[in-house]
Design a protein around this motif. Structure first.
Motif, PDB file in Angstrom:
ATOM      1  N   GLY A  19     -54.334 -50.101 -21.345  1.00 30.84           N
ATOM      2  CA  GLY A  19     -55.366 -50.811 -22.084  1.00 30.84           C
ATOM      3  C   GLY A  19     -56.761 -50.516 -21.574  1.00 30.84           C
ATOM      4  N   GLN A  20     -56.861 -49.856 -20.417  1.00 31.41           N
ATOM      5  CA  GLN A  20     -58.153 -49.476 -19.860  1.00 31.41           C
ATOM      6  C   GLN A  20     -58.738 -48.295 -20.642  1.00 31.41           C
ATOM      7  OE1 GLN A  20     -59.613 -51.332 -17.328  1.00 31.41           O
ATOM      8  NE2 GLN A  20     -57.844 -52.630 -17.795  1.00 31.41           N
ATOM      9  N   GLY A  21     -60.022 -48.043 -20.459  1.00 32.29           N
ATOM     10  CA  GLY A  21     -60.692 -46.978 -21.184  1.00 32.29           C
ATOM     11  C   GLY A  21     -60.156 -45.602 -20.852  1.00 32.29           C
ATOM     12  N   ALA A  22     -60.289 -44.691 -21.785  1.00 33.53           N
ATOM     13  CA  ALA A  22     -59.839 -43.318 -21.581  1.00 33.53           C
ATOM     14  C   ALA A  22     -60.712 -42.629 -20.530  1.00 33.53           C
ATOM     15  CB  ALA A  22     -59.904 -42.550 -22.892  1.00 33.53           C
ATOM     16  N   PHE A  23     -60.128 -41.638 -19.859  1.00 36.29           N
ATOM     17  CA  PHE A  23     -60.888 -40.866 -18.882  1.00 36.29           C
ATOM     18  C   PHE A  23     -60.543 -39.383 -19.031  1.00 36.29           C
ATOM     19  CE2 PHE A  23     -56.917 -42.209 -16.889  1.00 36.29           C
ATOM     20  CZ  PHE A  23     -56.429 -41.046 -16.303  1.00 36.29           C
ATOM     21  N   LYS A  24     -61.497 -38.549 -18.677  1.00 36.31           N
ATOM     22  CA  LYS A  24     -61.303 -37.105 -18.778  1.00 36.31           C
ATOM     23  C   LYS A  24     -60.470 -36.643 -17.578  1.00 36.31           C
ATOM     24  CE  LYS A  24     -62.252 -33.257 -21.053  1.00 36.31           C
ATOM     25  NZ  LYS A  24     -63.625 -32.722 -21.134  1.00 36.31           N
ATOM     26  N   LEU A  56     -54.588 -37.792 -24.806  1.00 33.70           N
ATOM     27  CA  LEU A  56     -53.222 -37.767 -24.308  1.00 33.70           C
ATOM     28  C   LEU A  56     -52.797 -39.198 -23.998  1.00 33.70           C
ATOM     29  CD1 LEU A  56     -50.869 -35.839 -23.404  1.00 33.70           C
ATOM     30  CD2 LEU A  56     -51.751 -36.141 -21.081  1.00 33.70           C
ATOM     31  N   ALA A  57     -51.649 -39.609 -24.561  1.00 33.51           N
ATOM     32  CA  ALA A  57     -51.160 -40.978 -24.361  1.00 33.51           C
ATOM     33  C   ALA A  57     -49.685 -40.943 -23.997  1.00 33.51           C
ATOM     34  CB  ALA A  57     -51.358 -41.794 -25.644  1.00 33.51           C
ATOM     35  N   PRO A  58     -49.168 -42.034 -23.437  1.00 34.01           N
ATOM     36  CA  PRO A  58     -47.718 -42.114 -23.246  1.00 34.01           C
ATOM     37  C   PRO A  58     -47.019 -42.056 -24.603  1.00 34.01           C
ATOM     38  CG  PRO A  58     -48.852 -43.888 -22.068  1.00 34.01           C
ATOM     39  CD  PRO A  58     -49.850 -43.252 -22.981  1.00 34.01           C
ATOM     40  N   VAL A 457     -52.956 -48.310 -28.305  1.00 35.65           N
ATOM     41  CA  VAL A 457     -52.006 -47.485 -27.559  1.00 35.65           C
ATOM     42  C   VAL A 457     -51.216 -48.334 -26.564  1.00 35.65           C
ATOM     43  CG1 VAL A 457     -51.810 -45.640 -25.835  1.00 35.65           C
ATOM     44  CG2 VAL A 457     -53.236 -45.304 -27.867  1.00 35.65           C
ATOM     45  N   SER A 458     -51.876 -49.272 -25.892  1.00 35.43           N
ATOM     46  CA  SER A 458     -51.144 -50.109 -24.933  1.00 35.43           C
ATOM     47  C   SER A 458     -50.076 -50.937 -25.637  1.00 35.43           C
ATOM     48  CB  SER A 458     -52.109 -51.025 -24.176  1.00 35.43           C
ATOM     49  OG  SER A 458     -52.614 -52.058 -25.001  1.00 35.43           O
ATOM     50  N   ARG A 459     -50.345 -51.360 -26.877  1.00 35.46           N
ATOM     51  CA  ARG A 459     -49.365 -52.138 -27.636  1.00 35.46           C
ATOM     52  C   ARG A 459     -48.196 -51.280 -28.102  1.00 35.46           C
ATOM     53  NH1 ARG A 459     -51.797 -55.737 -30.996  1.00 35.46           N
ATOM     54  NH2 ARG A 459     -53.786 -56.513 -30.271  1.00 35.46           N
ATOM     55  N   MET A 460     -48.391 -49.965 -28.110  1.00 37.13           N
ATOM     56  CA  MET A 460     -47.332 -49.036 -28.503  1.00 37.13           C
ATOM     57  C   MET A 460     -46.555 -48.483 -27.311  1.00 37.13           C
ATOM     58  SD  MET A 460     -49.518 -46.782 -31.245  1.00 37.13           S
ATOM     59  CE  MET A 460     -50.101 -47.461 -32.799  1.00 37.13           C
ATOM     60  N   THR A 461     -47.029 -48.783 -26.106  1.00 37.83           N
ATOM     61  CA  THR A 461     -46.473 -48.128 -24.927  1.00 37.83           C
ATOM     62  C   THR A 461     -46.120 -49.117 -23.808  1.00 37.83           C
ATOM     63  OG1 THR A 461     -48.755 -47.687 -24.152  1.00 37.83           O
ATOM     64  CG2 THR A 461     -47.660 -45.950 -25.422  1.00 37.83           C
ATOM     65  N   LYS A 471     -38.509 -49.467 -17.318  1.00 38.56           N
ATOM     66  CA  LYS A 471     -39.351 -49.576 -16.130  1.00 38.56           C
ATOM     67  C   LYS A 471     -40.191 -48.347 -15.820  1.00 38.56           C
ATOM     68  CE  LYS A 471     -36.376 -53.034 -13.974  1.00 38.56           C
ATOM     69  NZ  LYS A 471     -35.523 -53.382 -12.820  1.00 38.56           N
ATOM     70  N   THR A 472     -39.805 -47.166 -16.243  1.00 41.31           N
ATOM     71  CA  THR A 472     -40.591 -45.967 -15.925  1.00 41.31           C
ATOM     72  C   THR A 472     -41.176 -45.333 -17.180  1.00 41.31           C
ATOM     73  OG1 THR A 472     -38.551 -44.640 -15.947  1.00 41.31           O
ATOM     74  CG2 THR A 472     -39.310 -45.477 -13.817  1.00 41.31           C
ATOM     75  N   LYS A 473     -41.359 -46.150 -18.221  1.00 40.76           N
ATOM     76  CA  LYS A 473     -41.963 -45.659 -19.455  1.00 40.76           C
ATOM     77  C   LYS A 473     -43.165 -46.511 -19.826  1.00 40.76           C
ATOM     78  CE  LYS A 473     -37.739 -43.568 -21.246  1.00 40.76           C
ATOM     79  NZ  LYS A 473     -38.207 -42.202 -20.913  1.00 40.76           N
ATOM     80  N   GLY A 474     -44.026 -45.947 -20.663  1.00 37.69           N
ATOM     81  CA  GLY A 474     -45.140 -46.713 -21.184  1.00 37.69           C
ATOM     82  C   GLY A 474     -46.473 -46.508 -20.505  1.00 37.69           C
ATOM     83  N   LEU A 475     -46.508 -45.793 -19.388  1.00 38.83           N
ATOM     84  CA  LEU A 475     -47.763 -45.521 -18.693  1.00 38.83           C
ATOM     85  C   LEU A 475     -47.819 -44.064 -18.250  1.00 38.83           C
ATOM     86  CD1 LEU A 475     -48.000 -48.656 -16.350  1.00 38.83           C
ATOM     87  CD2 LEU A 475     -49.514 -48.171 -18.294  1.00 38.83           C
ATOM     88  N   ILE A 476     -49.012 -43.526 -18.148  1.00 42.46           N
ATOM     89  CA  ILE A 476     -49.209 -42.213 -17.543  1.00 42.46           C
ATOM     90  C   ILE A 476     -49.526 -42.450 -16.079  1.00 42.46           C
ATOM     91  CG2 ILE A 476     -50.650 -40.145 -17.499  1.00 42.46           C
ATOM     92  CD1 ILE A 476     -50.948 -40.343 -20.492  1.00 42.46           C
TER      93      ILE A 476
END
Length: 535
Positions: A19-24, A56-58, A457-461, A471-476
C-alpha cells in the motif's frame, strides 16, 4: 544472494503490495523466489527485462474463483493469467468437488448440481472424491500454469451426509459433517465456504454453520459466505455473518458483496458502517467484490429453493407442468422467509441469457426480448428456456447500482475476485472471468479515481494473502514467492464485454509464476509453473 539471477526486472516502478508508494528499482529472481529488491547496475542475470515506464507488482490473488472441475481440462487458465492473476482460490459459495457421498443417490444429486452450476461435465472418477485427499492428489498430478488453493464447500459436505433435505441435521449427521470438514482442513483446505441462497445451504440453520466453523478454527482457517440475501434483507444476512464470526471466533469473508435490486440501492453505506463497527469490536471480517453491475449464476437459481429439495430433475418436472407457473411466478415476485429473488431484483428486462444450448436463439437476449420475439408472456419464455435446457442455462442479472459498487470498492476491507465460471471455447460467460482486475486498474483507478493505484494493488495482493494464510505471497520482498506482474498503468484496461467475453486485456506485459515467465505480451509461452497450495 547468488551471483547470477535467473531473471532481473530492471528500472521499473515497484509497487510492493504493502500500500506504500511506488519506488524506482530492480527486482531479481532466483529459482522460485525473489532474491533481490533494490537498485544495482552490477547484478548478473540470465534474463534481463527492462521495466522502463512500467510498474511491477506482486501477482494478483483472485479470492473468489470456481475452478474446481475445470482445472482438469484447462490447467493453463489463460483467462486469469492474462489479467495478472497468479493465484486463485476456488471452492467458493459452498460448491466444491469434494467431499462426495459414498451413497449413490446423494452423490448423483451433487454431481448433477455441479454440472448445472458450472455448465461442464464432472470427472469420470468423481465418486472417488469422498475425501479431499484424493481430489488434491489428482490436482497435484496436473501440469498447472497458475497457483490454486481451495475451500471446502458446505454444500458438498451437507449433501454428502443429508442430500438436499430441508431440515436440521441430527446430532449424528452433524458429527459426520464435522468429520468431513476436519478431513478437508487436515488435507490443506483454506477454510469453509457457504452458498446460503440456494440448496442445501439455504436449508442450514445457523448453529450447524457455527459447529462446522469451530472445526475450521482449529486449523486456522477462514469462513467465506455467499449470504442468504443480498437485497432487501442484506442487513439481516450481514448481521448473521457477524454473529457467526463471534460465536465461532473465526475470520469471515463476505463473498461478492453487493446490494441487489434498485429499491435497495444505497444500503451499502449502512452495511459498511455495520462492518466497520464489528471490526472495531474485534470481529475479523472483510469482503470481496467484482467490478460489474451485473452478476451471473445458473438460471435455475431464479426458482424458489423449495422446488429443488429433491434435485434439479424434480424441479424441471414441476416446471414442465404449466399449471404450476402462476404459483411459482407469484412466489418469485413476492418472496417469503428472506429468500433473495433474482426476478424481483432484476425484472424480466434485466435477465440476459448467456448460455442455453437447447435454445440458442435466446442467447444474448433478455427474457423480455425473447418473449416479444416469440409472442409469449415473459414467465412463459423463462420457464420454456429452463425446461428445454433441463436447468442448465446461465444468465446475467443486472441488479447492482454503480454508486453502491464504488462505495463498496472504496472500503479498506474490500478485496477483488472474478466469481468467474469457465466455459468451453465458443460458449458465452460473464466478462468478469477475463477482465476483472484490469477493469479495476483501468476504469476505477486511472479513469474514475475511485482508488489510488498502490491501494488497489494492495487489495489484490497483500490483503487477500494475509486473510487466507498465503504466507509468502502478496508482497515483493526478498525471500518471498516470485509471483509478479509487469504492466503499463497508462494503458491497462479490460476489453471483454457481454458480446465478446474473451476479448483480451491491454497493458499487461509480463506475468511470472513461481519464478517462471508464463505470459508475455498476452501470450502463454508454455511454462507450467503453478502449484496446488495446501495450507
Amino acid at each position: 544472494m547468488d551471483a547470477s539471477l535467473d531473471i532481473l526486472l530492471e528500472n521499473t516502478r515497484v509497487i510492493d503490495g504493502s500500500g506504500q508508494g511506488a519506488f524506482k528499482g530492480d527486482v531479481g529472481v532466483k529459482g522460485d523466489q525473489i532474491t533481490y529488491v533494490g537498485c544495482s547496475e552490477k547484478l548478473e542475470a540470465k534474463t534481463r527485462i527492462s521495466g522502463e515506464g512500467l510498474y511491477l507488482a506482486p501477482g494478483f490473488i483472485d479470492v473468489h474463483a470456481h475452478y474446481d472441475n475445470v482445472i482438469f481440462y484447462d490447467p493453463v487458465n489463460f483467462c486469469k493469467l492474462s489479467q495478472g492473476v497468479t493465484t486463485e482460490i476456488s471452492g467458493n459459495c459452498g460448491i466444491s468437488m469434494a467431499p462426495v457421498s459414498i451413497h449413490p443417490p446423494h452423490r448423483t444429486l451433487w454431481k448433477t448440481f455441479l454440472e448445472r452450476a458450472t455448465g461442464s461435465k464432472m470427472p469420470d472418477n468423481i465418486e472417488e472424491y469422498t475425501s479431499y485427499d484424493k481430489y488434491f492428489k489428482d490436482v497435484e498430478k496436473l501440469s498447472l500454469a497458475i497457483n490454486v488453493a481451495y475451500l471446502v464447500g458446505q454444500g458438498a459436505v451437507r449433501t454428502a451426509v443429508m442430500g438436499f433435505e430441508n431440515r436440521p441435521a441430527t446430532s449424528a449427521e452433524l458429527d459426520h459433517m464435522k468429520g468431513l470438514v476436519r478431513d478437508a482442513m487436515s488435507c490443506g483446505a483454506l477454510g469453509l465456504s457457504t452458498g446460503l441462497i440456494f440448496p442445501p445451504g439455504i436449508f442450514t440453520p445457523q448453529y450447524e454453520l457455527v459447529a462446522l466453523c469451530r472445526v475450521v478454527r482449529e486449523y486456522g482457517g477462514v469462513y467465506t459466505t455467499h449470504m442468504r440475501n443480498e437485497a432487501q434483507y442484506v442487513m439481516d444476512s450481514l448481521k448473521e455473518s457477524i454473529e457467526l464470526a463471534r460465536q465461532a471466533d473465526i475470520p469471515v469473508q463476505i463473498s461478492h458483496f453487493k446490494i441487489n435490486g434498485k429499491p435497495n440501492w444505497g444500503l451499502s453505506s449502512k452495511a459498511l458502517e455495520l462492518i466497520e463497527k464489528a471490526i472495531q469490536e474485534g470481529v475479523n471480517i472483510s469482503v470481496d467484490m467484482y467490478p460489474y453491475t451485473a452478476g451471473s449464476t445458473p438460471l435455475n437459481f431464479v426458482i424458489p429453493p423449495r422446488y429443488s429439495e429433491e434435485g434439479t430433475a424434480k424441479m424441471i418436472e414441476i416446471l414442465s407442468d404449466k399449471k404450476n407457473w402462476p404459483t411459482i411466478e407469484e412466489e418469485m415476485l413476492n418472496p417469503k422467509d428472506g429468500w433473495d429473488s433474482y426476478l424481483l431484483n432484476c425484472g424480466y428486462e434485466g435477465i440476459i441469457i448467456m448460455s442455453a444450448t437447447a435454445t440458442p436463439d435466446a442467447v444474448g437476449k433478455t427474457i423480455l426480448q425473447y418473449a416479444k420475439d416469440k409472442g409469449i408472456k415473459p414467465i412463459e419464455a423463462l420457464f420454456d428456456i429452463m425446461v428445454k435446457n433441463e436447468g442448465q442455462g446461465v444468465a446475467a442479472w443486472f441488479m447492482i447500482g454503480e454508486e453502491d459498487l464504488q462505495n463498496i470498492m472504496k472500503s479498506p476491507y474490500t478485496m477483488f475476485g472474478t466469481d468467474g465460471v469457465p466455459v468451453p471455447e465458443g460458449a458465452t460467460t460473464h466478462p468478469r472471468i477475463m477482465g476483472s482486475f484490469p477493469r479495476v486498474l483501468g476504469q476505477y483507478v486511472r479513469e474514475k479515481g475511485v482508488l489510488h493505484l498502490e491501494e488497489a494493488v494492495s487489495r489484490m495482493t497483500s490483503l487477500p494473502a494475509k486473510k487466507f494464510g498465503l504466507k509468502t505471497k502478496g508482497l515483493i520482498r526478498e525471500g518471498w514467492d516470485a509471483d509478479l506482474i509487469l504492466f503499463d498503468a497508462d494503458k491497462i484496461r479490460d476489453r471483454a464485454d457481454f458480446s465478446n467475453c474473451f476479448a483480451q486485456n491491454q497493458g499487461i506485459k509480463l506475468v511470472v509464476v513461481n519464478g517462471q515467465i508464463v505470459i508475455s505480451e498476452n501470450s502463454f509461452i508454455g511454462n507450467y509453473a503453478g502449484r496446488l497450495l495446501r495450507i
